[in-house]
Design a protein around this motif. Structure first.
Motif, PDB file in Angstrom:
ATOM      1  N   VAL A   1       0.866  -1.166   0.000  1.00  0.00           N
ATOM      2  CA  VAL A   1       0.000   0.000   0.000  1.00  0.00           C
ATOM      3  C   VAL A   1       0.907   1.221   0.000  1.00  0.00           C
ATOM      4  O   VAL A   1       1.681   1.419   0.936  1.00  0.00           O
ATOM      5  CB  VAL A   1      -0.929   0.018   1.242  1.00  0.00           C
ATOM      6  N   ASP A   2       0.851   1.996  -1.049  1.00  0.00           N
ATOM      7  CA  ASP A   2       1.724   3.168  -1.208  1.00  0.00           C
ATOM      8  C   ASP A   2       3.194   2.808  -1.017  1.00  0.00           C
ATOM      9  O   ASP A   2       3.948   3.522  -0.365  1.00  0.00           O
ATOM     10  CB  ASP A   2       1.314   4.291  -0.238  1.00  0.00           C
TER      11      ASP A   2
ATOM     12  N   ASP B   1     -10.972  -2.919  -1.611  1.00  0.00           N
ATOM     13  CA  ASP B   1     -10.158  -1.735  -1.842  1.00  0.00           C
ATOM     14  C   ASP B   1      -9.104  -1.706  -0.733  1.00  0.00           C
ATOM     15  O   ASP B   1      -9.368  -1.266   0.382  1.00  0.00           O
ATOM     16  CB  ASP B   1     -11.032  -0.477  -1.800  1.00  0.00           C
TER      17      ASP B   1
ATOM     18  N   ALA C   1      -6.352   0.016  -0.242  1.00  0.00           N
ATOM     19  CA  ALA C   1      -5.944   1.319   0.275  1.00  0.00           C
ATOM     20  C   ALA C   1      -6.957   1.838   1.308  1.00  0.00           C
ATOM     21  O   ALA C   1      -6.566   2.308   2.370  1.00  0.00           O
ATOM     22  CB  ALA C   1      -5.783   2.315  -0.871  1.00  0.00           C
ATOM     23  N   ARG C   2      -8.234   1.743   1.007  1.00  0.00           N
ATOM     24  CA  ARG C   2      -9.255   2.197   1.952  1.00  0.00           C
ATOM     25  C   ARG C   2      -9.300   1.324   3.204  1.00  0.00           C
ATOM     26  O   ARG C   2      -9.438   1.828   4.304  1.00  0.00           O
ATOM     27  CB  ARG C   2     -10.641   2.170   1.305  1.00  0.00           C
TER      28      ARG C   2
ATOM     29  N   ALA D   1      -6.068   2.350   5.145  1.00  0.00           N
ATOM     30  CA  ALA D   1      -5.907   3.771   5.489  1.00  0.00           C
ATOM     31  C   ALA D   1      -6.825   4.171   6.622  1.00  0.00           C
ATOM     32  O   ALA D   1      -6.426   4.899   7.531  1.00  0.00           O
ATOM     33  CB  ALA D   1      -6.167   4.641   4.274  1.00  0.00           C
TER      34      ALA D   1
END
Length: 141
Positions: free
Chosen positions: A79-80, A132, A134-135, A138
């Motif tokens: 993630v990122d 998802d 990332a969601r 995060a």
């Protein structure tokens, strides 16, 4: 157009994430709890010398956490550019899905779950919910 999703099971439901995001899947590691961490943060794990955040997807999806004596699996995703460990009930296979199998998230999903799901793929074995990542990570951090 075809995509590959790495699949896993949480509370009997099948989820998938783009296989490109998956670093590895392995048995759960010893976690160090993080004081005052928000719900969904299961702790930190040492993965071959790298400290990795561990997210309990059951909590993120609005489900009851696994029992303390349960042995979840970990799906480590990027993630990122950073690895994040997702705790899941069990790891599945990598499946090929087609765009024509993709639909928006079903209206029957709970609101907290709908915001973490990109959509669903209709497969012969049932629905595969596309998470998802990332969601899901995060909002827990």
């Amino acid at each position: 157009m075809s995509r590959q999703l790495a699949t896993f099971v949480i509370d009997g439901a099948h989820y998938g994430v783009d296989v490109v995001l998956v670093q590895e899947a392995l048995r759960s590691q010893v976690r160090t709890l993080v004081p005052l961490a928000p719900p969904g943060i299961a702790g930190l794990v040492n993965l071959r010398g790298e400290v990795v955040l561990s997210v309990d997807l059951r909590v993120r999806l609005g489900l009851v956490p696994l029992a303390d004596d349960a042995d979840p699996m970990m799906v480590v995703v990027q993630v990122d550019g950073e690895p994040v460990s997702l705790l899941v009930d069990e790891v599945g296979d990598v499946v090929d899905v087609e765009e024509d199998q993709f639909e928006t998230p079903p209206d029957t999903l709970a609101p907290e779950l709908r915001e973490l799901i990109v959509g669903a793929y209709k497969l012969p074995t049932g629905l595969l919910l596309a998470l998802d990542v990332a969601r899901a990570t995060a909002q827990a951090a």
